[in-house]
Scaffold this active site. Sequence first.
Site, PDB file in Angstrom:
ATOM      1  N   LYS A  18      -9.291  -3.132   7.729  1.00  0.00           N
ATOM      2  CA  LYS A  18      -7.878  -2.580   7.210  1.00  0.00           C
ATOM      3  C   LYS A  18      -7.682  -1.336   7.613  1.00  0.00           C
ATOM      4  O   LYS A  18      -7.120  -0.587   7.726  1.00  0.00           O
ATOM      5  CB  LYS A  18      -7.458  -3.575   6.509  1.00  0.00           C
ATOM      6  CG  LYS A  18      -7.803  -5.182   6.335  1.00  0.00           C
ATOM      7  CD  LYS A  18      -7.150  -6.370   5.694  1.00  0.00           C
ATOM      8  CE  LYS A  18      -7.447  -5.889   4.202  1.00  0.00           C
ATOM      9  NZ  LYS A  18      -8.910  -6.519   3.729  1.00  0.00           N
ATOM     10  N   ARG A  93      -1.656 -10.682  -1.128  1.00  0.00           N
ATOM     11  CA  ARG A  93      -2.740 -11.391  -1.480  1.00  0.00           C
ATOM     12  C   ARG A  93      -2.787 -12.868  -1.915  1.00  0.00           C
ATOM     13  O   ARG A  93      -3.590 -13.649  -1.737  1.00  0.00           O
ATOM     14  CB  ARG A  93      -3.661 -10.581  -2.161  1.00  0.00           C
ATOM     15  CG  ARG A  93      -4.537  -9.676  -0.814  1.00  0.00           C
ATOM     16  CD  ARG A  93      -5.802  -9.700  -1.895  1.00  0.00           C
ATOM     17  NE  ARG A  93      -7.055  -8.423  -2.007  1.00  0.00           N
ATOM     18  CZ  ARG A  93      -7.591  -7.708  -1.247  1.00  0.00           C
ATOM     19  NH1 ARG A  93      -6.520  -6.234  -0.698  1.00  0.00           N
ATOM     20  NH2 ARG A  93      -8.896  -7.014  -1.867  1.00  0.00           N
ATOM     21  N   ARG A 132     -20.804  -0.320   4.123  1.00  0.00           N
ATOM     22  CA  ARG A 132     -20.006   0.515   3.903  1.00  0.00           C
ATOM     23  C   ARG A 132     -20.019   1.664   3.058  1.00  0.00           C
ATOM     24  O   ARG A 132     -20.314   2.052   1.426  1.00  0.00           O
ATOM     25  CB  ARG A 132     -18.926  -0.515   3.217  1.00  0.00           C
ATOM     26  CG  ARG A 132     -17.445   0.399   2.932  1.00  0.00           C
ATOM     27  CD  ARG A 132     -16.043  -0.050   2.786  1.00  0.00           C
ATOM     28  NE  ARG A 132     -16.228  -1.272   1.785  1.00  0.00           N
ATOM     29  CZ  ARG A 132     -14.855  -2.300   1.438  1.00  0.00           C
ATOM     30  NH1 ARG A 132     -14.226  -2.025   2.574  1.00  0.00           N
ATOM     31  NH2 ARG A 132     -14.938  -3.371   1.067  1.00  0.00           N
ATOM     32  N   ARG A 165     -19.230   1.667  -2.862  1.00  0.00           N
ATOM     33  CA  ARG A 165     -18.221   0.933  -4.086  1.00  0.00           C
ATOM     34  C   ARG A 165     -19.201  -0.084  -4.882  1.00  0.00           C
ATOM     35  O   ARG A 165     -20.092  -0.622  -4.351  1.00  0.00           O
ATOM     36  CB  ARG A 165     -17.174   0.325  -3.325  1.00  0.00           C
ATOM     37  CG  ARG A 165     -15.277   0.972  -3.079  1.00  0.00           C
ATOM     38  CD  ARG A 165     -14.790   0.027  -2.157  1.00  0.00           C
ATOM     39  NE  ARG A 165     -14.041  -1.400  -2.668  1.00  0.00           N
ATOM     40  CZ  ARG A 165     -13.692  -2.078  -2.047  1.00  0.00           C
ATOM     41  NH1 ARG A 165     -12.860  -1.942  -0.883  1.00  0.00           N
ATOM     42  NH2 ARG A 165     -12.893  -3.404  -2.536  1.00  0.00           N
ATOM     43  N   ARG A 176     -15.410 -12.538  -3.455  1.00  0.00           N
ATOM     44  CA  ARG A 176     -14.363 -12.142  -2.842  1.00  0.00           C
ATOM     45  C   ARG A 176     -14.761 -12.676  -2.031  1.00  0.00           C
ATOM     46  O   ARG A 176     -12.629 -12.986  -1.043  1.00  0.00           O
ATOM     47  CB  ARG A 176     -14.209 -10.547  -2.401  1.00  0.00           C
ATOM     48  CG  ARG A 176     -14.173  -9.572  -3.832  1.00  0.00           C
ATOM     49  CD  ARG A 176     -15.028  -9.014  -3.073  1.00  0.00           C
ATOM     50  NE  ARG A 176     -14.667  -7.342  -2.728  1.00  0.00           N
ATOM     51  CZ  ARG A 176     -15.404  -6.081  -2.081  1.00  0.00           C
ATOM     52  NH1 ARG A 176     -16.798  -6.441  -2.264  1.00  0.00           N
ATOM     53  NH2 ARG A 176     -14.541  -5.579  -0.934  1.00  0.00           N
TER      54      ARG A 176
HETATM   55  P1  ADP Z   1     -11.707  -3.383   4.292  1.00  0.00           P
HETATM   56  O1  ADP Z   1     -10.358  -2.005   3.897  1.00  0.00           O
HETATM   57  O2  ADP Z   1     -11.347  -4.288   5.410  1.00  0.00           O
HETATM   58  O3  ADP Z   1     -12.399  -4.140   3.454  1.00  0.00           O
HETATM   59  P2  ADP Z   1     -12.952  -1.434   5.661  1.00  0.00           P
HETATM   60  O4  ADP Z   1     -11.735  -0.314   6.937  1.00  0.00           O
HETATM   61  O5  ADP Z   1     -13.774  -0.749   4.514  1.00  0.00           O
HETATM   62  O6  ADP Z   1     -12.187  -2.296   6.276  1.00  0.00           O
HETATM   63  O7  ADP Z   1     -14.249  -1.758   6.873  1.00  0.00           O
HETATM   64  C1  ADP Z   1     -15.352  -2.356   6.359  1.00  0.00           C
HETATM   65  C2  ADP Z   1     -16.621  -2.110   6.556  1.00  0.00           C
HETATM   66  O8  ADP Z   1     -16.624  -1.572   7.918  1.00  0.00           O
HETATM   67  C3  ADP Z   1     -16.730  -0.339   6.937  1.00  0.00           C
HETATM   68  O9  ADP Z   1     -17.458   0.395   6.412  1.00  0.00           O
HETATM   69  C4  ADP Z   1     -16.974   0.364   8.621  1.00  0.00           C
HETATM   70  O10 ADP Z   1     -17.199   0.916   8.638  1.00  0.00           O
HETATM   71  C5  ADP Z   1     -16.516  -1.682   8.920  1.00  0.00           C
HETATM   72  N1  ADP Z   1     -16.011  -1.319  10.504  1.00  0.00           N
HETATM   73  C6  ADP Z   1     -14.891  -1.525  10.219  1.00  0.00           C
HETATM   74  N2  ADP Z   1     -14.274  -1.845  11.378  1.00  0.00           N
HETATM   75  C7  ADP Z   1     -15.033  -2.077  12.047  1.00  0.00           C
HETATM   76  C8  ADP Z   1     -15.525  -3.102  13.104  1.00  0.00           C
HETATM   77  N3  ADP Z   1     -14.449  -3.013  14.290  1.00  0.00           N
HETATM   78  N4  ADP Z   1     -17.304  -3.038  13.929  1.00  0.00           N
HETATM   79  C9  ADP Z   1     -18.222  -2.359  13.350  1.00  0.00           C
HETATM   80  N5  ADP Z   1     -17.579  -2.094  11.945  1.00  0.00           N
HETATM   81  C10 ADP Z   1     -16.371  -1.364  11.234  1.00  0.00           C
HETATM   82  P1  AMP Z   2      -9.658  -4.080  -2.104  1.00  0.00           P
HETATM   83  O1  AMP Z   2      -9.874  -2.249  -1.819  1.00  0.00           O
HETATM   84  O2  AMP Z   2      -9.163  -4.467  -1.142  1.00  0.00           O
HETATM   85  O3  AMP Z   2     -11.068  -4.548  -1.135  1.00  0.00           O
HETATM   86  O4  AMP Z   2      -9.737  -4.408  -3.075  1.00  0.00           O
HETATM   87  C1  AMP Z   2     -10.830  -3.731  -4.048  1.00  0.00           C
HETATM   88  C2  AMP Z   2     -10.097  -5.472  -5.157  1.00  0.00           C
HETATM   89  O5  AMP Z   2      -8.832  -4.828  -5.565  1.00  0.00           O
HETATM   90  C3  AMP Z   2      -9.863  -6.714  -4.791  1.00  0.00           C
HETATM   91  O6  AMP Z   2     -11.591  -7.240  -4.977  1.00  0.00           O
HETATM   92  C4  AMP Z   2      -9.436  -6.676  -5.582  1.00  0.00           C
HETATM   93  O7  AMP Z   2      -9.804  -7.287  -7.726  1.00  0.00           O
HETATM   94  C5  AMP Z   2      -8.139  -6.158  -6.493  1.00  0.00           C
HETATM   95  N1  AMP Z   2      -6.895  -5.508  -6.157  1.00  0.00           N
HETATM   96  C6  AMP Z   2      -6.528  -5.226  -4.802  1.00  0.00           C
HETATM   97  N2  AMP Z   2      -5.790  -6.088  -4.131  1.00  0.00           N
HETATM   98  C7  AMP Z   2      -5.347  -6.608  -4.722  1.00  0.00           C
HETATM   99  C8  AMP Z   2      -3.987  -7.483  -4.632  1.00  0.00           C
HETATM  100  N3  AMP Z   2      -2.433  -7.694  -3.781  1.00  0.00           N
HETATM  101  N4  AMP Z   2      -3.838  -8.367  -5.280  1.00  0.00           N
HETATM  102  C9  AMP Z   2      -4.755  -8.545  -6.559  1.00  0.00           C
HETATM  103  N5  AMP Z   2      -5.520  -8.003  -6.664  1.00  0.00           N
HETATM  104  C10 AMP Z   2      -6.457  -7.377  -6.153  1.00  0.00           C
END
Ligand code: ADP
Ligand code: AMP
Length: 220
Positions: A18, A93, A132, A165, A176
């Site tokens: 995302k 969420r 990541r 992270r 998660r």
């Molecule tokens: P989210 O915001 O949904 O938690 P991220 O955009 O941070 O996900 O992506 C999670 C991890 O996967 C990051 O390390 C990113 O570089 C990697 N990633 C994202 N899209 C792809 C893809 N299409 N193929 C492989 N790795 C990806």
């Molecule tokens: P994310 O960066 O989206 O992976 O979110 C990291 C953490 O923030 C999650 O594991 C939750 O603890 C909290 N969080 C983020 N977005 C939400 C949401 N919409 N509702 C509740 N908790 C959230």
Amino acid sequence: MATNPKFVILLGPPAAGKGTQATRLSEHLQLPHVASGDLFRYNLKNQTELGRKAKAYMDQGVLVPDDITIAMVLDRLSQPDCTVGALLDGFPRTLAQAEALDKALAEKGLAINGVLNISVPDEELIERVTGRRLCRTCGEPYHIKFNPPKRAGICDKDGGELYQRDDDTEATVRNRLRVYWEQTSPLIGYYRDKGILVDIDGAQSIDAVTEALKAAVAGL
Ligand code: ADP
Ligand code: AMP
Ligand code: ZN
């Protein structure tokens, strides 16, 4: 002539891509990227009261309570840059969050225009999470194997330091994912019933996913 505000949601499990796609899509749509996780991390870094409240939940990989989260995101959406709309990432969420968002928009005669539901198999998500890395300066996500920066440990965009992270461990991501399936996945049906959900295969290359998303938003 000003266009109508546009609200687009990126829905999907943790590490579906995302944030990666939001950087590209927010530029394409000319909409601010509003990520609830980024807002919480900003508050944690700045040691605000909100950050203090959210920390224990985030560390465990469970959701921050709805009242705190809804107030934080609706406040962000009331900022002047969101008069054009927003690209929402990580929010809503829960069904309560989705309903609160619908209500807040409806009060202004607005509604969600589209929901992009990015799917990726769980095993791939675990590999994505554990590899990541994020930029300390701009928050851009990288992956040590799938999307490495040009120079190890350094952001391509601004030279910022990359970090991992605290919650990107295998143990936390399993939690998660469980939370996602229990509390967030019901939103797929909620938005499908409204006729505004588009399914996107997230298990393709980053560029291929971007193309699928651009095609999906073309008609919005
Ligand atoms: P989210 O915001 O949904 O938690 P991220 O955009 O941070 O996900 O992506 C999670 C991890 O996967 C990051 O390390 C990113 O570089 C990697 N990633 C994202 N899209 C792809 C893809 N299409 N193929 C492989 N790795 C990806
Ligand atoms: P994310 O960066 O989206 O992976 O979110 C990291 C953490 O923030 C999650 O594991 C939750 O603890 C909290 N969080 C983020 N977005 C939400 C949401 N919409 N509702 C509740 N908790 C959230
Ligand atoms: Zn950066």
